[in-house]
Design an enzyme around this catalytic site. Sequence first.
Site, PDB file in Angstrom:
ATOM      1  N   ARG A  27      44.135  38.796  44.184  1.00  0.00           N
ATOM      2  CA  ARG A  27      44.271  39.450  42.760  1.00  0.00           C
ATOM      3  C   ARG A  27      45.478  39.671  42.465  1.00  0.00           C
ATOM      4  NH1 ARG A  27      39.807  43.549  41.907  1.00  0.00           N
ATOM      5  NH2 ARG A  27      40.585  44.239  43.947  1.00  0.00           N
ATOM      6  N   ASN A  45      36.880  40.002  41.167  1.00  0.00           N
ATOM      7  CA  ASN A  45      36.167  39.741  42.401  1.00  0.00           C
ATOM      8  C   ASN A  45      34.809  39.588  42.095  1.00  0.00           C
ATOM      9  OD1 ASN A  45      38.257  39.667  44.411  1.00  0.00           O
ATOM     10  ND2 ASN A  45      37.789  41.715  44.950  1.00  0.00           N
TER      11      ASN A  45
END
Length: 800
Positions: A27, A45
């Site tokens: 990320r 996520n």
Amino acid sequence: MSAVMQPVAAQAERIRVQGLVQGVGFRPTVWRLARREGLRGWVRNDGDGVDLHVQGDAAAIERFARALRDEMPALARIDRVIRRPAVPEDAGDFRIVDSEGGAARTGVVPDAATCTDCRAEIFDPFARRYRYPFTNCTHCGPRLSIVEAIPYDRAHTTMRGFALCDDCRDEYTSPQDRRFHAQPVACHACGPRARLLRTDGAAMAADMLTMLDDVDAACTLLQRGEIVAIKGLGGYQFACDATRADAVARLRDRKRRPRKPFALMARDLDVIRRHCAVSDDEAALLASPAAPVVLLVADGARRVDDGVAPGLRTLGFMLPNTPLHHLMLRRMDRPIVLTSGNLADEPQCIDDAEVGARLGRIADYVLTHDRPIARRVDDSVARIVDGVPRLLRRARGYAPAPLRLPAGFERAPAVLAYGGELKNTFCLLRAGEAIVSHHVGDLDNPRTQEDYRRALADYEQLFEHRAEWLAVDLHPDYRSSRLGREQAAARGLPLATVQHHHAHVAACLADNEVALAAPPVLGIALDGLGYGDDDALWGGEFLLADYRAARRLGTFKPVALIGGDRAMREPWRNTYAHLMAEMGWARFANDYAELELHRFLAAQSRALIDGMLASGTQAPPASSCGRLFDAVAGAAGICRERTQYEGQAAIEFEALADAGTLADADDTLAYPFAVPRLKSGLPYIEPLAMWQALLGDLILGTPVPVISARFHKGLAKVIVAMVRQLCADGAPAGGVRRVALSGGVFQNRVLHEQVAARLRAAGFDVLAHRQVPANDGGLSLGQAVIAAARALSAAERRGE
């Protein structure tokens, strides 16, 4: 091949990334790349991987999508990228948002060895984490050993009890920091702590051993010859100075492990190179994020005690894989033994409450800490064979990374495969991927059986796997098979029973990404024993096989196992059985009475044994290549009376093979075999001529290393001869040019390389294991893909 949708020119896109993309800094990488391209949106996520929304200039989105693959974090693996047009949102700067739940279909990243940056920090006196033994970041540290649920967030790990201090929270919440959402992040102020204790509970003062801390004090104890239990990443370990014969002998005696080789750990490659030859490929494998134990050829002038690996020319070395190990070995300029914290054959201890009772009988001191271990994870073992890194045991650093299945398995139902009896693993298959568990071990031990049942339930819960099919080995008495049959009945699920050697070959096919629709290969499955389709015991098989079916085309000569299971532990029984099958006692005694082997066999209870052979009582025939190795090793005087661990005779016999004879001696000096036919018409490998040549060499006093080399070369030659015969025009496998090597015998480096080289020279394409072991540790993958193939075939017949 990854399935990637065609890019679209749009001002906004929704992008789904699947694979190993959680807990690896993915990320923050997305955040950095999006901001670099001036894109807006968000990333998060969820149970299926990473979900993101981007909007901005179409060309910038294209550059961003390419960079996702080109600049992904070192521990990440992208299996699939799905892009679709989206409606632009009222979004500000690109941001990272909270995770979503949902069905867990993303992979769990394996535990990773300490990265270069973290290693530098723990040795930097000016760094905040100087000498902190639990330092980690998104590029390294514990994963499988601490995660309890998906998505992989701190609240779902055994770190949830350690509240972040302000400094760690700043790192954890800053996308620019390499510790952004590194779930185990901690420091001296807020994280786990190490303590050195006596296992008998008596008081001790670690400052009498060091000027630094408890971890460094453990090093002093090792230097003094003590045995120390250490709480590692996935369980407790025993350590001692590998150069001190007294310490090694004491550890062997207390652990009840008289001969099986110990694993070693060294501070750095320079220390390892003092004891072993290390190639560039081996150095890269040692220093990889998985940091497995790597089998290396020992230097003749090694200073490691001979008791570390008795009878072998290889040593199993690993580099430190956690900051605790790095710090402990900082002052240690010689190797240490580092073996699992258990009695022989028991599972490794992970429970702090059991340390005194289970480990106190072996170690006098324990270096422990207060971070719980979610599940036991042993060290992985690897070896460079035929120029390729190959796993002998798949655990820490590799499991449970999903294996992408070949083309054709995308629509396969969810399968749970239970594995074998020895070196057990199990496998969860679904959605075109297979999750092979960490190494569980041998199920003949009650503690391991309990651990196996827990691990099965643990993985099904962790990955939210809902099996539609179950798969077990054909052997009716394997504990794994019995459990699978019980659970199939209890759950009302279809059960696939899979022949042992077919599973070996199928695992090799899947390991090499052979498509479901590919034509059959000739599989060579060589091992100790497996239950055959004809209810006999097999172990040296040539199969025309694909994922759906296997047909036995050739075999090794079936020879009696005198005493049943005892033949696996006492090699002389196999020697006697082979000699009686080839020439009988009268001829053997007449021609070879001068041999010490004759005197040894004559002293056994021959009348009883001959009665067993005549009646077949406790002497079932088996076409086992593994038992042939035992028989030949026993004849040469290697582990003749009893082995102390599985495969010992064959392993020590391989270790003796003379390199000069293997490389330079004329092939005509290799021991000869024949390929006649059984009464059934099945061609088989007949070893009579080999035995005559070997016994003749014993009479001549030929050195055992030369005997070993001649046997290995001769066996490789006849295996290739069998392949050529079976694949000739008009033969059962006529036209087949692809050969798959599987089974534990092919972990013998000498035989593997001899067979592979000769097959390639004959024009065959050779497939061999890499990601899963050739031994029974790979069986579960083979069972799973066979069950999936059968289910897909059944669905096709129904028109689904």
